[in-house]
Scaffold this motif. Structure first.
Motif, PDB file in Angstrom:
ATOM      1  N   GLN A  21       0.855  -1.190   0.000  1.00  0.00           N
ATOM      2  CA  GLN A  21       0.000   0.000   0.000  1.00  0.00           C
ATOM      3  C   GLN A  21       0.889   1.239   0.000  1.00  0.00           C
ATOM      4  O   GLN A  21       1.543   1.539   1.003  1.00  0.00           O
ATOM      5  CB  GLN A  21      -0.920   0.015   1.235  1.00  0.00           C
ATOM      6  N   HIS A  22       0.891   1.954  -1.137  1.00  0.00           N
ATOM      7  CA  HIS A  22       1.630   3.207  -1.241  1.00  0.00           C
ATOM      8  C   HIS A  22       0.745   4.324  -0.682  1.00  0.00           C
ATOM      9  O   HIS A  22      -0.386   4.503  -1.136  1.00  0.00           O
ATOM     10  CB  HIS A  22       1.983   3.494  -2.696  1.00  0.00           C
ATOM     11  N   VAL A  23       1.271   5.067   0.282  1.00  0.00           N
ATOM     12  CA  VAL A  23       0.492   6.076   0.997  1.00  0.00           C
ATOM     13  C   VAL A  23       0.337   7.341   0.153  1.00  0.00           C
ATOM     14  O   VAL A  23       1.327   7.912  -0.302  1.00  0.00           O
ATOM     15  CB  VAL A  23       1.168   6.431   2.336  1.00  0.00           C
ATOM     16  N   LYS A  24      -0.901   7.781  -0.026  1.00  0.00           N
ATOM     17  CA  LYS A  24      -1.182   9.023  -0.744  1.00  0.00           C
ATOM     18  C   LYS A  24      -1.506  10.156   0.233  1.00  0.00           C
ATOM     19  O   LYS A  24      -1.116  11.299   0.004  1.00  0.00           O
ATOM     20  CB  LYS A  24      -2.364   8.823  -1.702  1.00  0.00           C
ATOM     21  N   SER A  25      -2.275   9.856   1.285  1.00  0.00           N
ATOM     22  CA  SER A  25      -2.581  10.870   2.297  1.00  0.00           C
ATOM     23  C   SER A  25      -3.047  10.173   3.567  1.00  0.00           C
ATOM     24  O   SER A  25      -3.510   9.032   3.536  1.00  0.00           O
ATOM     25  CB  SER A  25      -3.659  11.849   1.807  1.00  0.00           C
ATOM     26  N   VAL A  26      -2.901  10.875   4.680  1.00  0.00           N
ATOM     27  CA  VAL A  26      -3.351  10.364   5.982  1.00  0.00           C
ATOM     28  C   VAL A  26      -4.128  11.484   6.666  1.00  0.00           C
ATOM     29  O   VAL A  26      -3.631  12.610   6.779  1.00  0.00           O
ATOM     30  CB  VAL A  26      -2.161   9.941   6.872  1.00  0.00           C
ATOM     31  N   ALA A  27      -5.332  11.172   7.119  1.00  0.00           N
ATOM     32  CA  ALA A  27      -6.143  12.173   7.825  1.00  0.00           C
ATOM     33  C   ALA A  27      -6.613  11.597   9.156  1.00  0.00           C
ATOM     34  O   ALA A  27      -6.895  10.402   9.279  1.00  0.00           O
ATOM     35  CB  ALA A  27      -7.350  12.586   6.985  1.00  0.00           C
ATOM     36  N   LEU A  28      -6.695  12.489  10.137  1.00  0.00           N
ATOM     37  CA  LEU A  28      -7.199  12.140  11.464  1.00  0.00           C
ATOM     38  C   LEU A  28      -8.636  12.664  11.537  1.00  0.00           C
ATOM     39  O   LEU A  28      -8.952  13.713  10.974  1.00  0.00           O
ATOM     40  CB  LEU A  28      -6.309  12.842  12.483  1.00  0.00           C
TER      41      LEU A  28
END
Lengths: 116, 116
Positions: A74-81
């Motif tokens: 899984q290549h990370v594109k964005s992370v949100a909380l």
């Protein structure tokens, strides 16, 4: 364990009693919900900084870089909380199947019946 | 509490130590991940049978029919259990904002920085 997570993020994060936060993995372009994993502070730090989704395996009690065994990275594109700072949404580019069964997502096989 | 959930589903469900399962709410047509809530057996039963998403509020320790206060109802389109039977994906038609802040989803406001 000690974590290298940005202290400003760590201070906001609300964890379960075992120190974990649920992380929803979503395919960034199609919107498919692929799976739900768990992250502690260090797994989140590695996810934010390495470009590869890293979870804490509750069953094996170890870090788990998604795809290291299966190749299904899984290549990370964005992370949100989220608004309560207790859930993560990780948008990824999933290589191959997200599910260990070989299905594209972990939610493909078991649709529950609606109604009485 | 006693639940009316189908015993065949209840027998498969893997719950957290406090008897809950995380439930991801996704807008059925756009694919937006709206929020994550928690369900016990009875909340899942009500979600499957009433057509309205029902959660267990961990902070208030009570059932919570999404939209009863805000009007921001979630009409249930489908419910799926994941491969480990420990996470639910609920596809819904969300009326208005999913988030109590007024944002469309609970993940809109707090995107974390990537990289070192």
């Amino acid at each position: 364990m000690t974590s290298n997570l940005d202290p400003a993020i760590a201070a906001r994060l609300k964890r379960s009693p075992d120190g974990l936060v649920p992380a929803i993995a979503q395919q960034y372009d199609t919107g498919e919900v692929l799976m739900l994993g768990w992250m502690d502070d260090e797994a989140l730090h590695r996810t934010l900084t390495t470009g590869r989704c890293t979870y804490w395996s509750r069953s094996r009690q170890e870090y788990w870089v998604k795809g290291d065994t299966s190749g299904h990275v899984q290549h990370v594109k964005s992370v949100a909380l989220d608004c309560d700072a207790d859930t993560l949404l990780v948008r990824v580019d999933q290589v191959g199947a997200a599910c260990h069964t070989g299905a594209r997502t972990c939610f493909d096989a078991d649709v529950l019946p609606l109604g009485e």
